[in-house]
Scaffold this motif. Sequence first.
Motif, PDB file in Angstrom:
ATOM      1  N   GLU A  20       0.824  -1.211   0.000  1.00 20.97           N
ATOM      2  CA  GLU A  20       0.000   0.000   0.000  1.00 20.97           C
ATOM      3  C   GLU A  20       0.859   1.263   0.000  1.00 20.97           C
ATOM      4  OE1 GLU A  20      -4.056   1.369   2.305  1.00 20.97           O
ATOM      5  OE2 GLU A  20      -2.981  -0.404   2.966  1.00 20.97           O
ATOM      6  N   MET A  21       2.021   1.182   0.668  1.00 20.49           N
ATOM      7  CA  MET A  21       2.920   2.327   0.782  1.00 20.49           C
ATOM      8  C   MET A  21       3.472   2.765  -0.578  1.00 20.49           C
ATOM      9  SD  MET A  21       2.626   3.170   3.615  1.00 20.49           S
ATOM     10  CE  MET A  21       2.140   2.742   5.210  1.00 20.49           C
ATOM     11  N   ASP A  22       3.573   1.794  -1.486  1.00 20.72           N
ATOM     12  CA  ASP A  22       4.143   2.107  -2.803  1.00 20.72           C
ATOM     13  C   ASP A  22       3.214   2.983  -3.638  1.00 20.72           C
ATOM     14  OD1 ASP A  22       6.328   0.682  -2.198  1.00 20.72           O
ATOM     15  OD2 ASP A  22       5.777  -1.114  -3.358  1.00 20.72           O
ATOM     16  N   GLU A  23       1.933   2.990  -3.273  1.00 17.57           N
ATOM     17  CA  GLU A  23       0.936   3.762  -4.010  1.00 17.57           C
ATOM     18  C   GLU A  23       0.900   3.430  -5.499  1.00 17.57           C
ATOM     19  OE1 GLU A  23       1.029   7.876  -3.027  1.00 17.57           O
ATOM     20  OE2 GLU A  23       0.194   7.415  -1.051  1.00 17.57           O
ATOM     21  N   LYS A  24       1.014   2.152  -5.757  1.00 16.67           N
ATOM     22  CA  LYS A  24       0.890   1.718  -7.152  1.00 16.67           C
ATOM     23  C   LYS A  24      -0.333   0.815  -7.251  1.00 16.67           C
ATOM     24  CE  LYS A  24       5.803   1.736  -8.253  1.00 16.67           C
ATOM     25  NZ  LYS A  24       6.988   0.864  -8.216  1.00 16.67           N
ATOM     26  N   PRO A  54      -8.098  -1.528   0.407  1.00 20.59           N
ATOM     27  CA  PRO A  54      -7.529  -1.817   1.727  1.00 20.59           C
ATOM     28  C   PRO A  54      -7.116  -3.282   1.870  1.00 20.59           C
ATOM     29  CG  PRO A  54      -9.913  -1.670   1.862  1.00 20.59           C
ATOM     30  CD  PRO A  54      -9.555  -1.388   0.441  1.00 20.59           C
ATOM     31  N   LEU A  55      -7.375  -4.070   0.832  1.00 16.21           N
ATOM     32  CA  LEU A  55      -7.144  -5.509   0.986  1.00 16.21           C
ATOM     33  C   LEU A  55      -5.768  -5.959   0.503  1.00 16.21           C
ATOM     34  CD1 LEU A  55     -10.641  -6.764  -0.198  1.00 16.21           C
ATOM     35  CD2 LEU A  55      -9.855  -6.422   2.135  1.00 16.21           C
ATOM     36  N   LYS A  56      -4.786  -5.108   0.626  1.00 13.73           N
ATOM     37  CA  LYS A  56      -3.436  -5.509   0.196  1.00 13.73           C
ATOM     38  C   LYS A  56      -2.694  -6.066   1.406  1.00 13.73           C
ATOM     39  CE  LYS A  56      -3.316  -1.800  -3.190  1.00 13.73           C
ATOM     40  NZ  LYS A  56      -3.217  -2.379  -4.530  1.00 13.73           N
ATOM     41  N   PHE A  57      -2.090  -7.217   1.201  1.00 11.39           N
ATOM     42  CA  PHE A  57      -1.401  -7.814   2.366  1.00 11.39           C
ATOM     43  C   PHE A  57       0.085  -7.942   2.095  1.00 11.39           C
ATOM     44  CE2 PHE A  57      -5.752  -9.483   2.296  1.00 11.39           C
ATOM     45  CZ  PHE A  57      -6.200  -8.878   3.463  1.00 11.39           C
TER      46      PHE A  57
END
Lengths: 754, 207
Positions: free
Chosen positions: A616-620, A751-754
């Motif tokens: 999520e931090m990568d914003e890709k 929000p479902l990125k793990f």
Amino acid sequence: MADMKIGAYLCKGCGLGERLDTAQLEMIAQREGKAQVVKSHDFLCNAAGVQMIKDDVANDGVNHIVIAACSRRSKTEAFNFEDVAISRVNLREGVIWVTPEGDETKELVQEMAVDYVRMGCAEVAKMQPPEPNPNHGNNKRILVVGGGLSGLTAALESARTGYDVLLVEKTGGLGGWLSKLHKRVPSREPYADPQDTGLADLIKQVEAEKRIKVFLNSTISKTSGAPGQFSVDISTESGSTATENVGGIIMASGFETYDINKLPELGGGKSQDVVDQAGLEQLAKAANGGAIKRPSDGKEVKSVAFVQCAGQRDTTGKHLAFCSGHCCNTSIKQAMYFKDQNPDVDTVVIYTDLRTPGNGEDFYRSAQKKGVIFTKGKVSEVVPGAELQVKFKDLILNDDAVAKADLVVLATGMVANSGIDMEAQLLAEATERDEAKKAKDAGEAVAEKQEKPKGVSILNLTYRQGPDLPHLKYGFNDSHFICFPYETRRTGIYTCGPVRRPMDAVQAIEDATGAALKAIQAVENAMLGRAAHPRSGDLSFPTFRREGCTQCKRCTVECPFGAIDEDEQRYPQFNESRCRRCGTCMGACPVRVISFENYSVDTVGSQIKAVEIPDEMDEKPRILVLACENDAYPALDMAAMNRVQYSAYTRIIPVRCLGSINTIWVTDALNSGYDGVILMGCQKGDDYQCHFVRGSEMAHYRMSKIDDTLKQLNLEVERVTTHEVAITDIARAPKIINDMAETIGKIGLSPLKF
Amino acid sequence: MSDLNTKMVEKYRNDFLKEVEANVEEGDWVKMCMQCGVCSGSCPLGPHWEHPPQEIFMMIRAGKRDEVLKSESMWMCTSCYNCIVRCPRELPITHIMHGLANYAHRLGIAPKMNPTRRFAKMFWKNLTAGGRVNELKLSIRLYFMDGFASGIKKGLEMLPVGLGMLKTGRLNAFGLLGGGKCKGADGIHKMLKKAEEIENRRKGFAS
């Protein structure tokens, strides 16, 4: 089955080598893609590149091939390897042509390419090299139903191409409507005069053709089987039945004229001197070149009025809604019967639009020269009497007018002789049941009815989907009037002539030739155990895992082509030769037990999972596009050729048809962190462009229920969209993707990125 | 109504199309019209016609003899030939319009006060008198067509143009006194008389 050995071949041509880091891609294919053989080539599609792959297949045991080069729609002839499973990784049209060049984007572009290579390797690992359908038939004989102009032509064309033909005709003689004509509309220069029908010669040719066997006074009492292995019962009037095996069927059952008695306001059935065009042909035939006499009193006709569009192009829903296409030329021809015999006979054609297809314009001009009067007007009433009065509104002068005539001819149009429309009947029965239920609820007594298909069936198919071919529109048998003519929704059975759409003799001849070619294509493909069309030559066919099946019947009901029956134990029974390989059954199956060797829930599912979802931090974000390979995928390819760019966060997977999309793919994608899912299929509805008729419609219906899933996952409904994309939507398809990227920008990452 | 008109009505009964085909210049083209309306749409005066050419052709076929022949419509044609150029069926529409006007005039049922008709008559008289058009006399007659007062008014309006033409030698002031006749005017009169005889005989106009 030998062990799987994956070979990945990367191309460096077309700028791929410069834009992408091929060495890294090779490493990915080897490490993550588990490819045992990984090679790159400067020009993979040239003879040396192809030979390299062929050598590996022959000598090194490579049986699963990943070709990372251009779109699967390019270089199909070069990359055509038999007996291996192939996955095409689209690095050219899918990556470098749709992304901007430069250092800033280099990383994103490389990520895109890496993901596509991962996807290709994951897909091919789940594929099996397809083998031909073992249950294929090997009968190449062609059955032609109907001995009119279309049927005779289809029989003759098939026979001359080298196929045996059975020609079945209901009546005692060949020729159909053509045999009832005095003369036909001209087919040759100078298109000025009615021409001999030429039927005698045509029948002579058919009778002289050794490959054609004619059955007169016969009908089809039963048709079962599949392309290459149809079994047909031909019943004669006398009661005897012969069972014959054929490979393909051409239905040329023609048309009936619209019942003139349904037009009492135009004098139909009220006066003997109001006839339809067929009636006039009869009078002209009786006159045989002499003066035409009217039916009521045998008086020589001195004035005749032709009423065009009688009960046609009707907007009230009472009569035929369509234009039959031939009637203007036919009326012109019939007016000439009078003028050629005696120029002093008054002939007036009252029309709203004069439509003269083919070379009819010359014919029309010739009639004007001969003195036929053409009046633009709408006829409201024909008053019977010794002298008939045709009341009409003159549309040029905007004036009510009356034409007096000894004889009135109504151009009534064609009604397809297309057998029983099962779908319409099921719909009517359902409504009837609903109404009966309502009535019952209301306490009324309702008589129980034994439902039986109404009307006379032509083919008497033993398919669970009905005894005849499904109707397309207005009772005509076809799948699509423009995109895929002749192809009905029953594989191996083709229609031609006026049963397919209204047409004249010239068009019917062309049509019959086309249908003959389609039937030949079907039997030849069936012989080899391959799909007929549109995936012509596809070897794969659907199979199902019996132990997992819940006998829900969704596949049998939703198959647009009637390819799936039910066996005695109510399990689906696939007729592989009837199958068009669209995968609609695969998309329908709630327990996911249906698959093809090279296309399954797994092959696509594993591609979805192979994409690396950045943190999520990568914003890709990641956008998944499931694009129909028939229209949407080529549209995206063409966009790439025009260098139309779209978001580099996109990952596109071609699907055979939107109908093959199993909702599990969408759920899986969302669960694994994709931020948006786009489905691109063909136009649905009445004017559908879906190659598999109902696939796109079915997918739209299934996706209409996806909102619940999204809500369960606590996701915004905007994250999944379904679109109808035409092959010409070159600018629109990329825009849909970019719009999704924009939407994700607004609503934020999943929000479902793990 | 003239005798000729009565005669023609009797001869052709209700078949006006046949009458037109036989008597109107290029009349046998009328049946070839396909009612597309391009002529009416192309006519620069189109909106001012009571019945544009497309309608006239339809009316002829519908046998509306009086409406057509007594109409002012075909007198509106200015011979720009736009319709002929554009007609997909290649009908000589301009010629047919003039033919119809001429036929109506011959029958004596053309609208009496139609200005085009009156000017045409003036022109014909002026031309045939000497075998050559006397422009000064023709314009003066045209100006005074509707009476003395309006003639003076029109003349004054056109005075600067007239003076300019005089100055550049485009107008001969002595035309008023006559002159400008061609040498063999008598011969021309004879030829015209003969031509009229032939036409009358051919079309059955002769009594």
